[in-house]
Each structure stands twice: as C-alpha cells, then as structure tokens.
Scaffold this motif. Sequence first.
Motif, PDB file in Angstrom:
ATOM      1  N   ALA A   1      22.429  19.155   4.804  1.00 21.69           N
ATOM      2  CA  ALA A   1      22.254  17.924   4.026  1.00 21.69           C
ATOM      3  C   ALA A   1      22.307  18.223   2.532  1.00 21.69           C
ATOM      4  O   ALA A   1      22.902  17.459   1.753  1.00 21.69           O
ATOM      5  CB  ALA A   1      20.935  17.252   4.390  1.00 21.69           C
TER       6      ALA A   1
ATOM      7  N   LYS B   1      24.997  16.804  -0.184  1.00 17.95           N
ATOM      8  CA  LYS B   1      24.575  16.136  -1.419  1.00 17.95           C
ATOM      9  C   LYS B   1      25.311  16.717  -2.629  1.00 17.95           C
ATOM     10  O   LYS B   1      25.735  15.974  -3.520  1.00 17.95           O
ATOM     11  CB  LYS B   1      23.064  16.281  -1.603  1.00 17.95           C
TER      12      LYS B   1
ATOM     13  N   LYS C   1      28.774  15.339  -2.595  1.00 12.41           N
ATOM     14  CA  LYS C   1      28.742  13.931  -2.995  1.00 12.41           C
ATOM     15  C   LYS C   1      28.601  13.814  -4.515  1.00 12.41           C
ATOM     16  O   LYS C   1      29.284  13.003  -5.143  1.00 12.41           O
ATOM     17  CB  LYS C   1      27.575  13.227  -2.292  1.00 12.41           C
TER      18      LYS C   1
ATOM     19  N   LYS D   1      30.691   7.418   0.224  1.00 10.05           N
ATOM     20  CA  LYS D   1      29.860   6.693   1.189  1.00 10.05           C
ATOM     21  C   LYS D   1      29.742   7.477   2.493  1.00 10.05           C
ATOM     22  O   LYS D   1      28.661   7.575   3.073  1.00 10.05           O
ATOM     23  CB  LYS D   1      30.430   5.314   1.468  1.00 10.05           C
TER      24      LYS D   1
ATOM     25  N   ARG E   1      27.399  10.331   1.942  1.00  6.84           N
ATOM     26  CA  ARG E   1      26.030   9.828   1.841  1.00  6.84           C
ATOM     27  C   ARG E   1      25.448   9.562   3.231  1.00  6.84           C
ATOM     28  O   ARG E   1      24.307   9.930   3.521  1.00  6.84           O
ATOM     29  CB  ARG E   1      25.976   8.570   0.983  1.00  6.84           C
ATOM     30  N   ASP E   2      26.243   8.948   4.094  1.00  8.85           N
ATOM     31  CA  ASP E   2      25.787   8.680   5.459  1.00  8.85           C
ATOM     32  C   ASP E   2      25.562   9.978   6.236  1.00  8.85           C
ATOM     33  O   ASP E   2      24.577  10.113   6.966  1.00  8.85           O
ATOM     34  CB  ASP E   2      26.795   7.802   6.202  1.00  8.85           C
TER      35      ASP E   2
ATOM     36  N   GLU F   1      24.837  12.896   4.952  1.00  6.47           N
ATOM     37  CA  GLU F   1      23.652  13.541   4.379  1.00  6.47           C
ATOM     38  C   GLU F   1      22.386  12.920   4.944  1.00  6.47           C
ATOM     39  O   GLU F   1      21.460  13.619   5.361  1.00  6.47           O
ATOM     40  CB  GLU F   1      23.656  13.424   2.858  1.00  6.47           C
ATOM     41  N   ARG F   2      22.342  11.588   4.972  1.00  2.00           N
ATOM     42  CA  ARG F   2      21.168  10.889   5.489  1.00  2.00           C
ATOM     43  C   ARG F   2      20.903  11.265   6.944  1.00  2.00           C
ATOM     44  O   ARG F   2      19.777  11.575   7.321  1.00  2.00           O
ATOM     45  CB  ARG F   2      21.358   9.373   5.368  1.00  2.00           C
ATOM     46  N   ASP F   3      21.955  11.273   7.753  1.00  2.00           N
ATOM     47  CA  ASP F   3      21.797  11.597   9.169  1.00  2.00           C
ATOM     48  C   ASP F   3      21.358  13.052   9.361  1.00  2.00           C
ATOM     49  O   ASP F   3      20.495  13.333  10.201  1.00  2.00           O
ATOM     50  CB  ASP F   3      23.095  11.339   9.921  1.00  2.00           C
TER      51      ASP F   3
ATOM     52  N   ARG G   1      19.706  14.971   7.195  1.00  2.00           N
ATOM     53  CA  ARG G   1      18.334  15.125   6.720  1.00  2.00           C
ATOM     54  C   ARG G   1      17.342  14.521   7.714  1.00  2.00           C
ATOM     55  O   ARG G   1      16.300  15.106   8.019  1.00  2.00           O
ATOM     56  CB  ARG G   1      18.182  14.485   5.341  1.00  2.00           C
ATOM     57  N   SER G   2      17.676  13.360   8.245  1.00  2.00           N
ATOM     58  CA  SER G   2      16.808  12.694   9.213  1.00  2.00           C
ATOM     59  C   SER G   2      16.661  13.533  10.480  1.00  2.00           C
ATOM     60  O   SER G   2      15.551  13.719  10.995  1.00  2.00           O
ATOM     61  CB  SER G   2      17.384  11.320   9.546  1.00  2.00           C
TER      62      SER G   2
END
Length: 76
Positions: A14, A18, A21, A44, A47-48, A50-52, A54-55
């Motif tokens: 992640a 970032k 990005k 975009k 970003r998606d 990275e979010r996934d 990290r989550s």
Amino acid sequence: MTLRELGEEYIICADELKKRKTALSDKLNGLEGIRFYEVSRDIKILRDMERDSRSTGQYLINYYENKTDRRIYHRQ
C-alpha cells in the motif's frame, strides 16, 4: 508466514502504491486533454488499490484481536 507478516506485506505494498500515486499526481498538473483523463483514471485505480491493500493488511494484522462474542448469523 504468519497472518501478521502477510498483513505487513500488504501495508508495504500500500505504501508503494501511494508513492506511485503521488508521482502521477505531480505529473497531472502539466497535462491536458485525453492524457489528463488517462492519468486521472490511473490515479483513481491506484488509490483504490492502495485502500484495499491497506484495509486487507490491517485486517490480517489484527485478525486474532478482532474476535467478538456476537454471532454473525441469526437463528430462528
């Protein structure tokens, strides 16, 4: 490999996403037209991703601490 180690790998991934990005965002200022649209789309997507990542990483790291007494299903 433990779940914690796997989660840490996801966090590292992640962080790398970032950085990519941010590098693309810096290039965005000088673009226009279709190239601006393409780079915006790529940002975009990153970003998606990275979010996934990290989550998922946080979920795996805290997997054993996240136990609850509630039932996930309901009996009738």
